[in-house]
Design an enzyme around this catalytic site. Sequence first.
Site, PDB file in Angstrom:
ATOM      1  N   ASP A   1       0.777  -1.034  -0.017  1.00  0.00           N
ATOM      2  CA  ASP A   1       0.124   0.082  -0.145  1.00  0.00           C
ATOM      3  C   ASP A   1       0.784   1.325   0.073  1.00  0.00           C
ATOM      4  O   ASP A   1       1.878   1.226   0.693  1.00  0.00           O
ATOM      5  CB  ASP A   1      -0.915  -0.245   1.224  1.00  0.00           C
ATOM      6  CG  ASP A   1      -1.901   1.015   1.295  1.00  0.00           C
ATOM      7  OD1 ASP A   1      -2.864   1.111   0.391  1.00  0.00           O
ATOM      8  OD2 ASP A   1      -2.027   1.864   2.103  1.00  0.00           O
TER       9      ASP A   1
ATOM     10  N   GLU B   1       1.475  -0.662  -5.043  1.00  0.00           N
ATOM     11  CA  GLU B   1       0.549   0.306  -5.425  1.00  0.00           C
ATOM     12  C   GLU B   1       1.618   1.608  -5.535  1.00  0.00           C
ATOM     13  O   GLU B   1       1.788   2.271  -4.299  1.00  0.00           O
ATOM     14  CB  GLU B   1      -0.443   0.592  -4.397  1.00  0.00           C
ATOM     15  CG  GLU B   1      -1.474   1.770  -4.868  1.00  0.00           C
ATOM     16  CD  GLU B   1      -1.985   2.264  -3.757  1.00  0.00           C
ATOM     17  OE1 GLU B   1      -3.045   3.231  -4.024  1.00  0.00           O
ATOM     18  OE2 GLU B   1      -1.388   2.456  -2.629  1.00  0.00           O
TER      19      GLU B   1
HETATM   20  C1  BGC Z   1      -5.597   2.074  -0.638  1.00  0.00           C
HETATM   21  C2  BGC Z   1      -6.822   3.025  -0.038  1.00  0.00           C
HETATM   22  C3  BGC Z   1      -6.371   3.486   1.075  1.00  0.00           C
HETATM   23  C4  BGC Z   1      -5.115   4.365   1.360  1.00  0.00           C
HETATM   24  C5  BGC Z   1      -4.564   4.368   2.592  1.00  0.00           C
HETATM   25  C6  BGC Z   1      -4.568   3.318  -0.719  1.00  0.00           C
HETATM   26  O1  BGC Z   1      -3.676   3.030  -1.544  1.00  0.00           O
HETATM   27  O2  BGC Z   1      -5.938   1.406  -1.704  1.00  0.00           O
HETATM   28  O3  BGC Z   1      -7.994   2.062   0.012  1.00  0.00           O
HETATM   29  O4  BGC Z   1      -7.405   4.355   1.880  1.00  0.00           O
HETATM   30  O5  BGC Z   1      -4.170   3.568   0.606  1.00  0.00           O
HETATM   31  O6  BGC Z   1      -4.037   3.423   3.221  1.00  0.00           O
END
Ligand code: BGC
Length: 545
Positions: free
Chosen positions: A212, A277
């Site tokens: 994340d 991500e």
């Molecule tokens: C996740 C979100 C989240 C955010 C904070 C993002 O990349 O996919 O759902 O709100 O990170 O952790």
Amino acid sequence: MTASTPTPLTSDDDWWRSAVVYQVYVRSFADSNGDGVGDLQGIRERLPYLRDLGVDALWLTPFYISPMVDGGYDVADYRDVDPMFGTLTDFDSMITDAHALGLRIIVDIVPNHTSSAHPWFVAALAAAPGSPERARYLFAEGRGGHGELPPNDWESIFGGPAWTRVPDGQWYLHLFDPAQPDLNWRHPEVRAEFEGVLRFWLDRGVDGFRIDVAHGMIKAEGLPDVGFNSMTGGRRQSELLGKGRLPYFDQDEVHEIYRAWRPILDSYPGGRMAVAEAWAETPQRLARYIGPDELHQAFSFDFLDATWSADSFRKVIDTALAEATIVGAPTTWVLSNHDKQRHVTRYGDGEVGLRRARAASLLMLALPGCAYLYQGEELGLPEVLDLPDELRQDPSFLRTGESRDGCRVPIPWSGELAPYGFGPAGSELSWLPAPATWAALSVAAQAGTPGSTLELYRAALRARRAHPALARDADGVTWLETTGPGVLAFRRTGGGAELTCVVNLSDAPVQIDGYGQPVVASAELTGQGTGHVLPVDAAAWFERR
Ligand code: BGC
Ligand code: MG
């Protein structure tokens, strides 16, 4: 503890290069105990469904101990399961069963921030400015005569300032909700802690991690201003995501972290992988996250912003394929996820949106590389647009008026009434209500029904597995001349076979000749002589062997 003896699936270390990964938004997938919240046991019970669907792996969104301010992306204990989702024993049973069915498990890791309920942050608040407890987070003095202004102009991704002031006058950074304080990744204890967390889940047999906010952990020294934000009437800083540089994202030093993580992954057998991500200004900068000494993949998010047009799709595909060449890793296609409006709705909603979404999915599944599906897209679920405001739970809703709840509504499994078998028999609870119109979209309603979206996905995934022209070592994409500007056609070849995917984004049916026999189609083809007619808003695969 019953730490199962995790058995890696096969010796196919490169499985992720061509995998279809199904994203499970845990609290909305299946509820085994009737509390209205999906859980690990619910996933375990539905594993045969996922095997029959034909996916290779599951990515589970966070199920760790959490106050659930941001749907679990606010973690209070990285080494335990929230009671709402079950127990570690449930996790072990689930992964054992998944592996027995040939399904791999990827878990989400949230290293940029903890929950404000994490013991480290609780200790930081209780300690004084300048204390070792505060050093694990990003505390700073404010600006203005009395420190009454935030340390800089950074804006939370969820809107509003990225800083919150604590009673003793210091401020702490949170790029997301105030309940998600950012960690100080220049602190050795933070690094050591997460290396331990990785090992903890690797020891339990996970096949990979989705990282994340992988671009966010390191902030520019001196915490420099961006220069504008929406709080003072300017643009939202988040508009620069993937398009520009921000002092809190994509800093060079972040790569040191992944260079430390990779040897840990590689020390386990069975091809343990990580997908980032990450948002970066250019494909070249995104490419730096990937490689034999860093991560295996980074999501290609371009499809999420593509409009329903041949030009837009073609551009997305060409860009992603070029990126893949730069990074030397396969593309990762994403049409929907838990942060974006579902693609049925993005493409026009209703009948039209569904037709187009089915066509887009067929297009995606014919492309080389790895495809990420989001739970419910195989049912053609639309975004739920009319959730009552008081039921919305996304923290960004209160701060920006935008909410991601509409793509997080629990999955309809069976029956005539909401929540359509989401829980055990007789349970009427679901943390978000499903629309009254979803009975026809349930798994039970679609399974075995010719022409249903579920059967389309099953057929496409079956063909994708079996067809030599779609195999991992098959050739890439060759674009073909088509009859009109709104029609896309590309060919894959491999193992002496050839497969052509045609998508009709124009406003008239198109005659298809010479591509061979239909394999799968998102809408019924009509025949004329030896050729076929592909309707508007449809896609089909044709093969020649
Ligand atoms: C996740 C979100 C989240 C955010 C904070 C993002 O990349 O996919 O759902 O709100 O990170 O952790
Ligand atoms: Mg439950």
